[in-house]
Design a protein around this motif. Structure first.
Motif, PDB file in Angstrom:
ATOM      1  N   LEU A  27       0.664  -1.268  -0.129  1.00  0.00           N
ATOM      2  CA  LEU A  27       0.020   0.323  -0.115  1.00  0.00           C
ATOM      3  C   LEU A  27       0.607   0.999  -0.298  1.00  0.00           C
ATOM      4  O   LEU A  27       0.368   2.042  -1.076  1.00  0.00           O
ATOM      5  N   LEU A  31       0.131   3.378  -3.562  1.00  0.00           N
ATOM      6  CA  LEU A  31      -1.076   3.846  -3.835  1.00  0.00           C
ATOM      7  C   LEU A  31      -0.839   5.371  -1.908  1.00  0.00           C
ATOM      8  O   LEU A  31      -0.789   6.817  -2.236  1.00  0.00           O
ATOM      9  N   CYS A  32      -0.785   5.250  -1.079  1.00  0.00           N
ATOM     10  CA  CYS A  32      -0.471   6.147  -0.589  1.00  0.00           C
ATOM     11  C   CYS A  32       1.407   5.961  -0.116  1.00  0.00           C
ATOM     12  O   CYS A  32       1.702   6.159   1.484  1.00  0.00           O
ATOM     13  N   PRO A  37      -0.728  10.488  -1.897  1.00  0.00           N
ATOM     14  CA  PRO A  37      -1.543   9.443  -0.978  1.00  0.00           C
ATOM     15  C   PRO A  37      -2.900   9.621  -2.558  1.00  0.00           C
ATOM     16  O   PRO A  37      -3.182  10.439  -2.949  1.00  0.00           O
ATOM     17  N   GLU A  38      -3.384   8.353  -3.289  1.00  0.00           N
ATOM     18  CA  GLU A  38      -4.581   8.497  -4.152  1.00  0.00           C
ATOM     19  C   GLU A  38      -5.390   7.524  -3.397  1.00  0.00           C
ATOM     20  O   GLU A  38      -5.874   6.431  -3.795  1.00  0.00           O
ATOM     21  N   CYS A  39      -6.602   8.413  -2.759  1.00  0.00           N
ATOM     22  CA  CYS A  39      -7.355   7.516  -1.540  1.00  0.00           C
ATOM     23  C   CYS A  39      -8.547   7.731  -2.507  1.00  0.00           C
ATOM     24  O   CYS A  39      -8.911   6.111  -2.433  1.00  0.00           O
ATOM     25  N   CYS A  42      -7.672   4.024  -3.058  1.00  0.00           N
ATOM     26  CA  CYS A  42      -7.811   2.412  -2.384  1.00  0.00           C
ATOM     27  C   CYS A  42      -8.727   1.956  -1.842  1.00  0.00           C
ATOM     28  O   CYS A  42      -9.414   2.229  -1.005  1.00  0.00           O
ATOM     29  N   TRP A  44      -8.372   1.023   0.988  1.00  0.00           N
ATOM     30  CA  TRP A  44      -8.405   0.921   3.093  1.00  0.00           C
ATOM     31  C   TRP A  44      -9.208   2.740   3.046  1.00  0.00           C
ATOM     32  O   TRP A  44      -9.587   2.724   4.198  1.00  0.00           O
ATOM     33  N   MET A  45      -9.745   2.962   2.113  1.00  0.00           N
ATOM     34  CA  MET A  45     -10.772   4.368   2.569  1.00  0.00           C
ATOM     35  C   MET A  45     -11.756   4.422   3.407  1.00  0.00           C
ATOM     36  O   MET A  45     -11.457   5.311   4.165  1.00  0.00           O
ATOM     37  N   CYS A  48     -10.007   4.680   6.549  1.00  0.00           N
ATOM     38  CA  CYS A  48      -8.869   5.307   7.329  1.00  0.00           C
ATOM     39  C   CYS A  48      -9.636   6.675   7.581  1.00  0.00           C
ATOM     40  O   CYS A  48      -9.999   7.882   7.774  1.00  0.00           O
ATOM     41  N   ALA A  50      -6.563   8.911   7.977  1.00  0.00           N
ATOM     42  CA  ALA A  50      -6.377  10.099   7.580  1.00  0.00           C
ATOM     43  C   ALA A  50      -7.711  10.882   6.222  1.00  0.00           C
ATOM     44  O   ALA A  50      -7.126  12.209   6.532  1.00  0.00           O
ATOM     45  N   TYR A  51      -8.197   9.365   5.913  1.00  0.00           N
ATOM     46  CA  TYR A  51      -8.672  10.005   4.784  1.00  0.00           C
ATOM     47  C   TYR A  51     -10.237  10.927   5.447  1.00  0.00           C
ATOM     48  O   TYR A  51     -10.878  11.848   5.163  1.00  0.00           O
ATOM     49  N   GLN A  56      -4.398  13.510   4.910  1.00  0.00           N
ATOM     50  CA  GLN A  56      -3.536  12.731   3.815  1.00  0.00           C
ATOM     51  C   GLN A  56      -2.637  13.236   3.576  1.00  0.00           C
ATOM     52  O   GLN A  56      -1.276  12.257   3.439  1.00  0.00           O
TER      53      GLN A  56
HETATM   54  S1  SF4 Z   1      -7.037   6.250   2.626  1.00  0.00           S
HETATM   55 FE1  SF4 Z   1      -5.836   6.488   3.677  1.00  0.00          FE
HETATM   56  S2  SF4 Z   1      -4.746   4.705   3.386  1.00  0.00           S
HETATM   57 FE2  SF4 Z   1      -5.433   5.114   1.588  1.00  0.00          FE
HETATM   58  S3  SF4 Z   1      -4.132   6.156   0.238  1.00  0.00           S
HETATM   59 FE3  SF4 Z   1      -5.969   7.618   1.499  1.00  0.00          FE
HETATM   60  S4  SF4 Z   1      -4.187   7.821   2.803  1.00  0.00           S
HETATM   61 FE4  SF4 Z   1      -3.312   6.578   2.661  1.00  0.00          FE
END
Ligand code: SF4
Length: 203
Positions: A27, A31-32, A37-39, A42, A44-45, A48, A50-51, A56
């Protein structure tokens, strides 16, 4: 540290911790990434933090490094009537201990370079000098601070040099100065002296 171990035990699959670690690294590599970061792509969005907090772009946080302290130093290349130069050996203890150097010191607030050299030479060596032309200015960085050395030719006027703040003082010829170990910044001064033909005191 204990808290981190507790967190990792909560997160990791006890049977396949390797898969978790590999997925995390993948990850981070794809992506991260720290800068972009390509949220939207992702997987895990939805989970997440951070998102969800829209942080992020601010993570990972980095300590801003404060600029290194900067010292202005006046340095004297002191010539005697025999065309020799005065050098002193730093005390064994402390930074650059035991190395030889051209005398000088920190320029105090309100001092000119010339004032500083007169004062330092009087305090360190108990002699009087005439401050002449500037030889060079050079920058040098140590681990915890950086210095600007302003180097002047000087002429010995009066007094027998004494090692008041060093282990030893000595008059040397330019062609024998290599026998003495100098710090890197002072080596540049020696090179400049060598490159200036008929180097001697310049008023
Ligand atoms: S959603 Fe979170 S884990 Fe995923 S790319 Fe964005 S900051 Fe990183």
């Amino acid at each position: 540290m204990k808290l981190l171990w507790q967190c990792s035990e909560l997160l990791l699959d006890p049977e396949n911790p390797r898969d978790f670690n590999q997925a995390l690294m993948d990850l981070g590599a794809t992506l991260c990434t720290p800068k972009a970061p390509e949220c939207s792509r992702c997987p895990w969005m939805a989970h997440c933090q951070a998102y969800q907090l829209q942080m992020q772009a601010d993570l990972p946080m980095r300590e801003t490094s404060s600029p290194l302290p900067h010292k202005q130093i006046g340095v004297a290349v002191i010539w005697n009537d025999q065309g020799e130069i005065l050098i002193d050996r730093r005390r064994q203890e402390g930074l650059l201990g035991g190395l030889w150097e051209f005398p000088g010191g920190k320029i105090e607030p309100g001092e000119t370079v010339s004032d500083c050299i007169h004062r330092e030479i009087r305090e360190e060596l108990a002699i009087a000098v005439e401050v002449g032309a500037k030889l060079m200015t050079l920058e040098h960085a140590y681990t915890h601070f950086r210095v600007t050395l302003t180097v002047h030719h000087c002429r010995h006027i009066a007094g027998e040099p004494q090692a008041l703040e060093s282990d030893e003082v000595r008059w040397v010829r330019l062609d024998e100065i290599d026998q003495f170990p100098f710090p890197k910044a002072n080596v540049k001064i020696i090179e400049a002296l060598r490159q200036s033909p008929n180097s001697s005191f310049k008023p």
